[in-house]
Motif scaffolding. Structure first.
Motif, PDB file in Angstrom:
ATOM      1  N   ASN A  65     -28.318  12.844  22.098  1.00  0.00           N
ATOM      2  CA  ASN A  65     -29.554  12.027  21.743  1.00  0.00           C
ATOM      3  C   ASN A  65     -29.848  10.902  22.467  1.00  0.00           C
ATOM      4  OD1 ASN A  65     -30.132  13.790  19.358  1.00  0.00           O
ATOM      5  ND2 ASN A  65     -28.490  12.779  18.342  1.00  0.00           N
ATOM      6  N   ALA A  66     -28.904  10.418  23.067  1.00  0.00           N
ATOM      7  CA  ALA A  66     -29.034   9.402  23.994  1.00  0.00           C
ATOM      8  C   ALA A  66     -29.689   9.570  25.334  1.00  0.00           C
ATOM      9  CB  ALA A  66     -27.715   8.497  24.347  1.00  0.00           C
ATOM     10  N   VAL A  67     -29.532  11.016  25.786  1.00  0.00           N
ATOM     11  CA  VAL A  67     -30.077  11.400  27.012  1.00  0.00           C
ATOM     12  C   VAL A  67     -31.655  11.225  27.273  1.00  0.00           C
ATOM     13  CG1 VAL A  67     -30.322  13.473  28.500  1.00  0.00           C
ATOM     14  CG2 VAL A  67     -28.312  13.021  27.383  1.00  0.00           C
ATOM     15  N   SER A  68     -31.995  10.810  28.128  1.00  0.00           N
ATOM     16  CA  SER A  68     -33.676  10.525  28.424  1.00  0.00           C
ATOM     17  C   SER A  68     -34.287  11.976  28.757  1.00  0.00           C
ATOM     18  CB  SER A  68     -34.024   9.582  29.747  1.00  0.00           C
ATOM     19  OG  SER A  68     -35.466   9.895  29.834  1.00  0.00           O
ATOM     20  N   LYS A  69     -35.310  12.225  27.999  1.00  0.00           N
ATOM     21  CA  LYS A  69     -35.803  13.689  27.968  1.00  0.00           C
ATOM     22  C   LYS A  69     -36.967  13.452  29.132  1.00  0.00           C
ATOM     23  CE  LYS A  69     -33.967  15.737  24.630  1.00  0.00           C
ATOM     24  NZ  LYS A  69     -32.494  15.595  24.666  1.00  0.00           N
ATOM     25  N   ARG A  70     -37.303  12.269  29.611  1.00  0.00           N
ATOM     26  CA  ARG A  70     -38.389  12.004  30.530  1.00  0.00           C
ATOM     27  C   ARG A  70     -38.177  12.626  32.016  1.00  0.00           C
ATOM     28  NH1 ARG A  70     -39.877   6.216  32.659  1.00  0.00           N
ATOM     29  NH2 ARG A  70     -39.761   5.857  30.205  1.00  0.00           N
ATOM     30  N   PRO A  71     -38.652  13.499  32.601  1.00  0.00           N
ATOM     31  CA  PRO A  71     -38.309  14.272  33.584  1.00  0.00           C
ATOM     32  C   PRO A  71     -38.595  13.123  35.022  1.00  0.00           C
ATOM     33  CG  PRO A  71     -40.458  14.984  33.140  1.00  0.00           C
ATOM     34  CD  PRO A  71     -39.776  14.361  31.800  1.00  0.00           C
ATOM     35  N   SER A 130     -31.097   2.224  27.438  1.00  0.00           N
ATOM     36  CA  SER A 130     -32.593   1.944  27.791  1.00  0.00           C
ATOM     37  C   SER A 130     -32.577   1.225  29.313  1.00  0.00           C
ATOM     38  CB  SER A 130     -32.641   0.196  26.803  1.00  0.00           C
ATOM     39  OG  SER A 130     -31.596  -0.694  27.095  1.00  0.00           O
ATOM     40  N   TRP A 131     -31.767   0.630  29.756  1.00  0.00           N
ATOM     41  CA  TRP A 131     -32.155   0.318  31.161  1.00  0.00           C
ATOM     42  C   TRP A 131     -32.159   1.655  31.898  1.00  0.00           C
ATOM     43  CZ3 TRP A 131     -33.900  -2.805  34.851  1.00  0.00           C
ATOM     44  CH2 TRP A 131     -33.614  -2.255  36.433  1.00  0.00           C
ATOM     45  N   ASN A 132     -31.241   2.639  32.040  1.00  0.00           N
ATOM     46  CA  ASN A 132     -31.174   3.903  32.733  1.00  0.00           C
ATOM     47  C   ASN A 132     -32.321   4.851  32.239  1.00  0.00           C
ATOM     48  OD1 ASN A 132     -29.127   3.436  35.049  1.00  0.00           O
ATOM     49  ND2 ASN A 132     -27.836   3.283  32.994  1.00  0.00           N
ATOM     50  N   GLY A 133     -32.670   4.732  30.990  1.00  0.00           N
ATOM     51  CA  GLY A 133     -33.952   5.434  30.464  1.00  0.00           C
ATOM     52  C   GLY A 133     -35.016   5.092  31.034  1.00  0.00           C
ATOM     53  N   SER A 134     -35.243   3.912  31.400  1.00  0.00           N
ATOM     54  CA  SER A 134     -36.453   3.408  31.903  1.00  0.00           C
ATOM     55  C   SER A 134     -36.885   3.690  33.405  1.00  0.00           C
ATOM     56  CB  SER A 134     -36.506   1.818  31.743  1.00  0.00           C
ATOM     57  OG  SER A 134     -35.494   1.167  32.719  1.00  0.00           O
ATOM     58  N   LEU A 135     -35.641   3.959  34.122  1.00  0.00           N
ATOM     59  CA  LEU A 135     -36.080   4.528  35.605  1.00  0.00           C
ATOM     60  C   LEU A 135     -36.724   5.630  35.639  1.00  0.00           C
ATOM     61  CD1 LEU A 135     -32.511   3.425  36.585  1.00  0.00           C
ATOM     62  CD2 LEU A 135     -34.504   2.251  36.624  1.00  0.00           C
ATOM     63  N   ASN A 136     -37.656   6.099  36.273  1.00  0.00           N
ATOM     64  CA  ASN A 136     -38.467   7.231  36.550  1.00  0.00           C
ATOM     65  C   ASN A 136     -38.390   8.052  37.970  1.00  0.00           C
ATOM     66  OD1 ASN A 136     -40.136   5.338  37.388  1.00  0.00           O
ATOM     67  ND2 ASN A 136     -41.355   5.383  35.574  1.00  0.00           N
ATOM     68  N   ASP A 137     -37.826   7.352  39.012  1.00  0.00           N
ATOM     69  CA  ASP A 137     -38.260   7.790  40.194  1.00  0.00           C
ATOM     70  C   ASP A 137     -36.962   8.184  40.836  1.00  0.00           C
ATOM     71  OD1 ASP A 137     -40.954   7.526  40.275  1.00  0.00           O
ATOM     72  OD2 ASP A 137     -40.740   5.424  41.104  1.00  0.00           O
ATOM     73  N   ILE A 138     -36.852   9.191  41.796  1.00  0.00           N
ATOM     74  CA  ILE A 138     -35.641   9.530  42.098  1.00  0.00           C
ATOM     75  C   ILE A 138     -35.427  10.052  43.736  1.00  0.00           C
ATOM     76  CG2 ILE A 138     -35.637  11.797  41.273  1.00  0.00           C
ATOM     77  CD1 ILE A 138     -32.584  12.010  40.955  1.00  0.00           C
ATOM     78  N   GLY A 139     -34.612   9.779  44.281  1.00  0.00           N
ATOM     79  CA  GLY A 139     -34.279  10.333  45.784  1.00  0.00           C
ATOM     80  C   GLY A 139     -32.723  10.588  45.877  1.00  0.00           C
ATOM     81  N   ILE A 140     -32.646  11.713  46.484  1.00  0.00           N
ATOM     82  CA  ILE A 140     -31.012  12.201  46.596  1.00  0.00           C
ATOM     83  C   ILE A 140     -30.961  12.497  48.155  1.00  0.00           C
ATOM     84  CG2 ILE A 140     -29.793  14.113  46.305  1.00  0.00           C
ATOM     85  CD1 ILE A 140     -30.725  14.511  43.451  1.00  0.00           C
ATOM     86  N   GLY A 141     -29.871  11.999  48.525  1.00  0.00           N
ATOM     87  CA  GLY A 141     -29.366  12.393  49.986  1.00  0.00           C
ATOM     88  C   GLY A 141     -28.338  13.160  49.808  1.00  0.00           C
ATOM     89  N   CYS A 201     -25.601  10.635  48.004  1.00  0.00           N
ATOM     90  CA  CYS A 201     -26.254   9.504  47.117  1.00  0.00           C
ATOM     91  C   CYS A 201     -27.259   9.705  46.363  1.00  0.00           C
ATOM     92  CB  CYS A 201     -26.738   8.540  48.259  1.00  0.00           C
ATOM     93  SG  CYS A 201     -27.284   6.932  47.728  1.00  0.00           S
ATOM     94  N   VAL A 202     -27.611   9.207  44.968  1.00  0.00           N
ATOM     95  CA  VAL A 202     -28.445   9.419  44.073  1.00  0.00           C
ATOM     96  C   VAL A 202     -29.169   7.966  43.827  1.00  0.00           C
ATOM     97  CG1 VAL A 202     -29.009  10.297  41.819  1.00  0.00           C
ATOM     98  CG2 VAL A 202     -27.454  11.626  43.268  1.00  0.00           C
ATOM     99  N   LEU A 203     -30.423   8.032  44.128  1.00  0.00           N
ATOM    100  CA  LEU A 203     -30.957   6.698  43.665  1.00  0.00           C
ATOM    101  C   LEU A 203     -31.988   7.142  42.779  1.00  0.00           C
ATOM    102  CD1 LEU A 203     -31.688   5.388  47.353  1.00  0.00           C
ATOM    103  CD2 LEU A 203     -29.883   4.514  45.832  1.00  0.00           C
ATOM    104  N   ILE A 204     -31.977   6.498  41.576  1.00  0.00           N
ATOM    105  CA  ILE A 204     -33.103   6.532  40.482  1.00  0.00           C
ATOM    106  C   ILE A 204     -33.520   5.063  40.073  1.00  0.00           C
ATOM    107  CG2 ILE A 204     -33.525   7.484  38.075  1.00  0.00           C
ATOM    108  CD1 ILE A 204     -30.880   9.259  38.285  1.00  0.00           C
ATOM    109  N   ALA A 205     -34.638   4.938  40.362  1.00  0.00           N
ATOM    110  CA  ALA A 205     -35.027   3.463  40.396  1.00  0.00           C
ATOM    111  C   ALA A 205     -36.411   3.275  39.767  1.00  0.00           C
ATOM    112  CB  ALA A 205     -35.275   2.901  41.711  1.00  0.00           C
ATOM    113  N   LYS A 206     -36.982   2.287  39.551  1.00  0.00           N
ATOM    114  CA  LYS A 206     -38.375   1.819  39.147  1.00  0.00           C
ATOM    115  C   LYS A 206     -38.761   0.586  39.972  1.00  0.00           C
ATOM    116  CE  LYS A 206     -36.790  -0.657  35.154  1.00  0.00           C
ATOM    117  NZ  LYS A 206     -37.120  -1.081  33.698  1.00  0.00           N
ATOM    118  N   HIS A 207     -39.917   0.234  39.903  1.00  0.00           N
ATOM    119  CA  HIS A 207     -40.512  -0.913  40.722  1.00  0.00           C
ATOM    120  C   HIS A 207     -40.254  -2.304  39.939  1.00  0.00           C
ATOM    121  CE1 HIS A 207     -42.061   1.276  43.861  1.00  0.00           C
ATOM    122  NE2 HIS A 207     -42.756   2.192  43.234  1.00  0.00           N
ATOM    123  N   ASP A 208     -40.537  -2.032  38.678  1.00  0.00           N
ATOM    124  CA  ASP A 208     -40.352  -3.536  38.041  1.00  0.00           C
ATOM    125  C   ASP A 208     -39.742  -3.303  36.496  1.00  0.00           C
ATOM    126  OD1 ASP A 208     -41.227  -6.225  37.775  1.00  0.00           O
ATOM    127  OD2 ASP A 208     -43.238  -5.780  38.136  1.00  0.00           O
TER     128      ASP A 208
END
Length: 194
Positions: A58-64, A159-170, A185-192
């Motif tokens: 239930n804690a897993v973000s469903k947001r793709p 709440s922090w990690n669930g708010s991140l929505n962009d990803i890039g993987i190397g 390397c997995v980067l999951i981020a947001k701008h603000d």
């Protein structure tokens, strides 16, 4: 003195002919890992069962997550740098953290996240995984404190990690000359903050 100078010259000449490490960026592997991670977020019960682990689904973000080319470039550069210089850390040997590399790649971050040179709000890394998907699975299996933090990061479990929505993987492979054969390397981020 002449012997010392001769030895130095030989060292300089031979080191300049040392073979360059062959590092290959595996973009398809990165895309497979991206697809796997989004499917894991969409169906955490299946992933939990497949991997034989237990966590609060239930804690897993469903947001793709959305693929971001700038984050992918930063993640590739981070993985290549670790492979090229044979280290495995969230900071470079000079003490520079992922947030600065994300900003350098053109993905604008909140200025507060750049105040500390070694800052890492967005990165999970793995080494010696057969594939990038195996690296994501290792993050999700995560045993112990660091593993749990990676799971929270990639699955967006707070709440922090669930708010991140962009990803890039190397994901890179190294033929020889490095401690590890692969770097992820997995980067999951947001701008603000919003």
């Amino acid at each position: 003195m002449r012997i010392l100078i001769t030895c130095l010259c030989v060292l300089i000449v031979t080191s300049s002919f040392a073979p360059e490490k062959k590092i290959s960026i595996q973009k398809r592997e990165a895309q497979r890992a991206f697809a796997y991670l989004n499917s894991a977020r969409a169906n955490p019960v299946k992933v939990m069962r497949d991997l034989g682990v237990r966590f609060d689904v239930n804690a897993v973000s469903k947001r793709p997550l959305r693929w971001n080319k700038k984050l992918a470039r930063a993640a590739e550069n981070r993985a290549k740098d670790m492979a090229r210089r044979d280290y495995f850390e969230h900071t470079t040997p000079e003490g520079i953290g992922p947030n600065h590399f994300i900003q350098q790649a053109g993905y604008t971050l909140n200025p507060d996240w750049l105040k500390k040179r070694s800052a890492n709000n967005f990165e999970s890394i793995a080494a010696n995984q057969q594939s990038a998907v195996d690296g994501i699975k290792a993050f999700i299996r995560g045993a112990g404190s660091p593993g749990y933090m990676h799971r929270k990061h990639v699955l967006g479990m707070d709440s922090w990690n669930g708010s991140l929505n962009d990803i890039g993987i190397g994901f890179v492979r190294v033929s020889s000359g490095s401690r590890y054969k692969t770097y992820l390397c997995v980067l999951i981020a947001k701008h603000d903050w919003k």
